[in-house]
Design a protein around this motif. Structure first.
Motif, mmCIF file in Angstrom:
data_model
loop_
_atom_site.group_PDB
_atom_site.id
_atom_site.type_symbol
_atom_site.label_atom_id
_atom_site.label_comp_id
_atom_site.label_asym_id
_atom_site.label_seq_id
_atom_site.Cartn_x
_atom_site.Cartn_y
_atom_site.Cartn_z
ATOM 1 N N ILE A 1 4.884 10.187 -15.437
ATOM 2 C CA ILE A 1 4.419 9.018 -16.663
ATOM 3 C C ILE A 1 3.128 8.983 -16.895
ATOM 4 C CG2 ILE A 1 4.689 6.609 -17.049
ATOM 5 C CD1 ILE A 1 7.067 6.623 -15.138
ATOM 6 N N VAL A 2 2.233 9.279 -15.814
ATOM 7 C CA VAL A 2 0.851 9.237 -16.288
ATOM 8 C C VAL A 2 0.168 10.500 -16.304
ATOM 9 C CG1 VAL A 2 0.599 6.705 -15.350
ATOM 10 C CG2 VAL A 2 0.279 8.662 -13.894
ATOM 11 N N GLU A 3 0.771 11.602 -16.128
ATOM 12 C CA GLU A 3 0.427 12.933 -16.292
ATOM 13 C C GLU A 3 -0.499 13.172 -17.467
ATOM 14 O OE1 GLU A 3 1.536 17.391 -14.832
ATOM 15 O OE2 GLU A 3 2.976 15.977 -15.282
ATOM 16 N N PRO A 4 -0.112 12.868 -18.902
ATOM 17 C CA PRO A 4 -0.850 13.471 -19.924
ATOM 18 C C PRO A 4 -1.886 12.563 -19.946
ATOM 19 C CG PRO A 4 1.565 12.732 -20.373
ATOM 20 C CD PRO A 4 1.441 12.493 -18.979
ATOM 21 N N VAL A 5 -1.881 11.417 -19.415
ATOM 22 C CA VAL A 5 -3.386 10.763 -19.578
ATOM 23 C C VAL A 5 -4.303 11.164 -18.443
ATOM 24 C CG1 VAL A 5 -4.451 8.307 -19.406
ATOM 25 C CG2 VAL A 5 -2.219 8.514 -20.332
ATOM 26 N N TRP A 6 -3.746 11.164 -17.174
ATOM 27 C CA TRP A 6 -4.507 11.973 -16.268
ATOM 28 C C TRP A 6 -5.203 13.088 -16.290
ATOM 29 C CZ3 TRP A 6 -5.629 9.702 -11.601
ATOM 30 C CH2 TRP A 6 -6.021 10.439 -10.416
ATOM 31 N N THR A 7 -4.375 14.049 -17.001
ATOM 32 C CA THR A 7 -5.074 15.536 -17.342
ATOM 33 C C THR A 7 -6.122 15.383 -18.365
ATOM 34 O OG1 THR A 7 -3.200 15.834 -18.668
ATOM 35 C CG2 THR A 7 -3.078 16.962 -16.267
ATOM 36 N N ALA A 8 -5.796 14.505 -19.341
ATOM 37 C CA ALA A 8 -6.898 14.296 -20.299
ATOM 38 C C ALA A 8 -8.098 13.831 -19.950
ATOM 39 C CB ALA A 8 -6.438 13.138 -21.443
ATOM 40 N N ILE A 9 -8.165 12.680 -18.866
ATOM 41 C CA ILE A 9 -9.558 12.429 -18.156
ATOM 42 C C ILE A 9 -10.054 13.250 -17.253
ATOM 43 C CG2 ILE A 9 -10.172 10.394 -16.755
ATOM 44 C CD1 ILE A 9 -8.010 8.593 -18.243
ATOM 45 N N VAL A 10 -9.167 13.765 -16.390
ATOM 46 C CA VAL A 10 -9.728 14.467 -15.260
ATOM 47 C C VAL A 10 -9.720 15.822 -15.468
ATOM 48 C CG1 VAL A 10 -9.178 15.271 -13.019
ATOM 49 C CG2 VAL A 10 -8.613 12.901 -13.574
ATOM 50 N N GLY A 11 -8.796 16.501 -16.257
ATOM 51 C CA GLY A 11 -8.853 17.985 -16.415
ATOM 52 C C GLY A 11 -9.294 18.090 -17.798
ATOM 53 N N LEU B 1 0.908 -1.126 0.110
ATOM 54 C CA LEU B 1 0.074 0.081 -0.089
ATOM 55 C C LEU B 1 0.785 1.120 0.029
ATOM 56 C CD1 LEU B 1 -2.936 1.249 0.181
ATOM 57 C CD2 LEU B 1 -2.676 1.202 2.434
ATOM 58 N N ALA B 2 1.897 1.279 0.888
ATOM 59 C CA ALA B 2 2.746 2.290 1.026
ATOM 60 C C ALA B 2 3.435 2.611 -0.560
ATOM 61 C CB ALA B 2 3.782 2.116 1.895
ATOM 62 N N LEU B 3 4.067 1.277 -1.070
ATOM 63 C CA LEU B 3 4.672 1.354 -2.394
ATOM 64 C C LEU B 3 3.672 2.050 -3.462
ATOM 65 C CD1 LEU B 3 7.071 0.392 -3.974
ATOM 66 C CD2 LEU B 3 5.962 -1.518 -4.634
ATOM 67 N N LEU B 4 2.322 1.566 -3.241
ATOM 68 C CA LEU B 4 1.345 1.986 -4.466
ATOM 69 C C LEU B 4 1.293 3.655 -4.346
ATOM 70 C CD1 LEU B 4 -1.180 -0.513 -4.241
ATOM 71 C CD2 LEU B 4 0.344 0.037 -6.168
ATOM 72 N N TYR B 5 1.308 4.013 -3.144
ATOM 73 C CA TYR B 5 1.127 5.674 -2.991
ATOM 74 C C TYR B 5 2.517 6.203 -3.294
ATOM 75 C CZ TYR B 5 0.347 10.348 -1.325
ATOM 76 O OH TYR B 5 0.175 11.498 -1.099
ATOM 77 N N VAL B 6 3.527 5.840 -2.985
ATOM 78 C CA VAL B 6 4.784 6.476 -3.073
ATOM 79 C C VAL B 6 5.204 6.512 -4.586
ATOM 80 C CG1 VAL B 6 7.527 6.580 -2.631
ATOM 81 C CG2 VAL B 6 5.866 6.233 -0.848
ATOM 82 N N ALA B 7 5.000 5.402 -5.253
ATOM 83 C CA ALA B 7 5.149 5.087 -6.610
ATOM 84 C C ALA B 7 4.593 6.227 -7.477
ATOM 85 C CB ALA B 7 4.983 3.683 -7.080
ATOM 86 N N PHE B 8 3.059 6.136 -7.040
ATOM 87 C CA PHE B 8 2.171 7.203 -7.874
ATOM 88 C C PHE B 8 2.638 8.669 -7.700
ATOM 89 C CE2 PHE B 8 -1.533 9.889 -7.754
ATOM 90 C CZ PHE B 8 -1.924 9.680 -8.821
ATOM 91 N N GLN B 9 2.927 9.064 -6.520
ATOM 92 C CA GLN B 9 3.570 10.456 -5.986
ATOM 93 C C GLN B 9 5.061 10.564 -6.922
ATOM 94 O OE1 GLN B 9 0.859 12.134 -4.751
ATOM 95 N NE2 GLN B 9 2.406 13.161 -3.991
ATOM 96 N N THR B 10 5.967 9.635 -7.203
ATOM 97 C CA THR B 10 7.004 9.880 -7.688
ATOM 98 C C THR B 10 7.000 9.792 -9.247
ATOM 99 O OG1 THR B 10 7.938 8.576 -5.697
ATOM 100 C CG2 THR B 10 9.406 8.820 -7.516
#
Length: 146
Positions: A136-146, A123-132
């Motif tokens: 990598i996923v920012e373009p997809v994330w902003t296309a969906i969320v923003g 669980l800690a690895l998932l959160y820290v890996a997402f933050q770090t």
């Protein structure tokens, strides 16, 4: 967001990479947990419950991980706080898992894997890996969320 410069040169050298350092230490801690569990099983087979001892390498990676997370808290307050809570939960779980292995060894039952500590570290690895690795996923994330 303006970061705090509490540690002067350390903030300049280590600060921008602290997320990667925490991620690396977390992965190293997970690897040392596996090695420590194998060592506990071997120690139990050789000498019983009295022969089981804590792994020094695992303790060192845990201490470094806690210190790096505390420094991360000064660098990024929100992500550092969430990471710190997850890692503190992992440390507490790891402590009780070791005690559970001692009880199992005293009862002469096969040592179980430290499932709670593994779940907490994943669980800690998932959160820290997402933050770090968010870049990598920012373009997809902003296309969906923003």
């Amino acid at each position: 967001m303006q970061t705090l410069a509490m540690f002067g040169p350390l903030d300049t050298i280590v600060g921008p990479y602290i997320e990667f350092i925490v991620l690396g230490l977390l992965v190293a801690n997970m690897v040392t947990r596996i090695v420590a569990h194998r060592s506990h099983v071997n120690q139990n087979n050789d000498g019983g419950a009295d022969a089981i001892s804590r792994s020094m390498l695992h303790n060192v990676t845990t201490a470094l991980l806690v210190l790096a997370t505390l420094y991360y808290l000064t660098w990024d307050s929100y992500a550092g706080l969430v990471s710190g809570i997850l890692i503190l939960g992992m440390v507490i779980t790891d402590f009780f898992e070791f005690e559970a292995r001692l009880v199992e060894a005293r009862r002469d039952v096969p040592l179980d894997t430290p499932k709670g500590a593994i779940a907490a570290s994943v669980l800690a690895l998932l959160y820290v890996a997402f933050q770090t690795l968010f870049f990598i996923v920012e373009p997809v994330w902003t296309a969906i969320v923003g």
